[in-house]
Design a protein around this motif. Structure first.
Motif, mmCIF file in Angstrom:
data_model
loop_
_atom_site.group_PDB
_atom_site.id
_atom_site.type_symbol
_atom_site.label_atom_id
_atom_site.label_comp_id
_atom_site.label_asym_id
_atom_site.label_seq_id
_atom_site.Cartn_x
_atom_site.Cartn_y
_atom_site.Cartn_z
ATOM 1 N N ASN A 13 0.842 -1.193 0.000
ATOM 2 C CA ASN A 13 0.000 0.000 0.000
ATOM 3 C C ASN A 13 0.880 1.246 0.000
ATOM 4 N N TYR A 21 -17.277 -0.600 -1.339
ATOM 5 C CA TYR A 21 -16.775 0.575 -2.043
ATOM 6 C C TYR A 21 -15.252 0.542 -2.151
ATOM 7 N N SER A 22 -14.629 -0.411 -1.465
ATOM 8 C CA SER A 22 -13.207 -0.693 -1.609
ATOM 9 C C SER A 22 -13.001 -2.183 -1.401
ATOM 10 N N ASN A 23 -11.899 -2.702 -1.900
ATOM 11 C CA ASN A 23 -11.565 -4.108 -1.704
ATOM 12 C C ASN A 23 -10.656 -4.230 -0.489
ATOM 13 N N GLU A 24 -11.009 -5.127 0.414
ATOM 14 C CA GLU A 24 -10.300 -5.242 1.673
ATOM 15 C C GLU A 24 -10.038 -6.705 2.004
ATOM 16 N N SER A 38 -15.579 -6.958 -0.671
ATOM 17 C CA SER A 38 -15.691 -5.935 -1.708
ATOM 18 C C SER A 38 -16.957 -5.131 -1.462
ATOM 19 N N PRO A 68 -8.550 -1.362 -6.918
ATOM 20 C CA PRO A 68 -9.640 -0.458 -6.551
ATOM 21 C C PRO A 68 -10.971 -0.912 -7.127
ATOM 22 N N GLN A 77 -6.793 -2.370 3.331
ATOM 23 C CA GLN A 77 -7.343 -2.058 2.016
ATOM 24 C C GLN A 77 -6.362 -2.461 0.927
ATOM 25 N N TRP A 93 -5.099 -1.258 -2.139
ATOM 26 C CA TRP A 93 -5.041 -0.056 -2.955
ATOM 27 C C TRP A 93 -4.843 -0.381 -4.430
#
Length: 228
Positions: A89, A108-111, A106, A126, A121, A123
């Motif tokens: 990241n 609003y962001s992939n974590e 998944s 996305p 997260q 990065w």
């Protein structure tokens, strides 16, 4: 799913990306290159043509801005190995053995969520809501086309249309690129999380090579502005 090198029994250092599949954000890289080019153009012009303290201020700003641009655009990457996930990241590098990964989410962001409850997260992967909408539209068009052909030619035409790439019955739903990457990560996690070689502790390393120059640039900018 993985390259032959990633299946080699030879142990790899925790921070070594050798043999891993690498995921990066191409739009972020393109944007980063453009921003660096603009910063270099403006900064060099200020150094060459500036008067008084302007060249020094320009150099200090470049020392601050360039590492941050690199951190958020060129640096992020996800290295996928048989035994662990390495997430690079902007300011940290996280190495997660598959045995320590609880789930990959998944929204609003992939974590990635660890068994201890910590979230990191991704990065470099996305979420693109626009890409998801495009994928849904393609799926709807393909399904509608397959149904029209089925109505014209009979039920057997549905499988024929899907097999030619026109439908989704044989190939599954159309997915955005980053959603497909997350699907692959989930499948690999499901397959490898119980493996003896995929156990270990989560490690986190701060990216001092990014933080150091950025902090130094910020300090120099403040000093020059305060003494100007």
């Amino acid at each position: 799913m993985t390259s032959p090198d990633s299946q080699s029994p030879a142990p790899q250092p925790p921070d070594s990306p050798s043999g891993d599949r690498v995921h990066r954000s191409v739009p972020a890289i393109a944007g980063g290159v453009m921003l660096l080019a603009i910063a270099a153009w403006i900064g060099i012009d200020a150094v060459v043509n500036g008067d008084g303290r302007t060249p020094w201020l320009a150099l200090a700003v470049l020392l601050l801005v360039v590492p941050l641009v690199v951190a958020f655009t060129l640096r992020p990457a996800v290295y996928v190995g048989e035994d662990r996930l390495r997430v690079r990241n902007p300011f940290r590098v996280i190495v997660l053995p598959w045995g320590q990964v609880a789930s990959l989410k998944s929204a609003y962001s992939n974590e990635v969520l660890t068994r201890s409850g910590t979230k990191y997260q991704l990065w470099a992967v996305p979420v693109s809501l626009r890409a998801r909408k495009r994928a849904r539209r393609r799926e709807m068009r393909a399904t509608a086309q397959a149904r029209r052909q089925m109505g014209q030619d009979g039920g057997g035409a549905l499988g024929f249309a899907a097999g030619r790439g026109g439908g989704t019955m044989s190939d599954g739903p159309v997915r955005a690129e980053t959603d497909r990457i997350m699907d692959d990560l989930r499948a690999l996690h499901e397959d490898r999380h119980g493996s003896a070689s995929a156990q270990g502790e989560v490690t986190v390393r701060w990216a001092y090579e990014i933080l150091g120059p950025a902090v130094a640039g910020a300090v120099l900018v403040l000093i020059l502005l305060a003494t100007g």
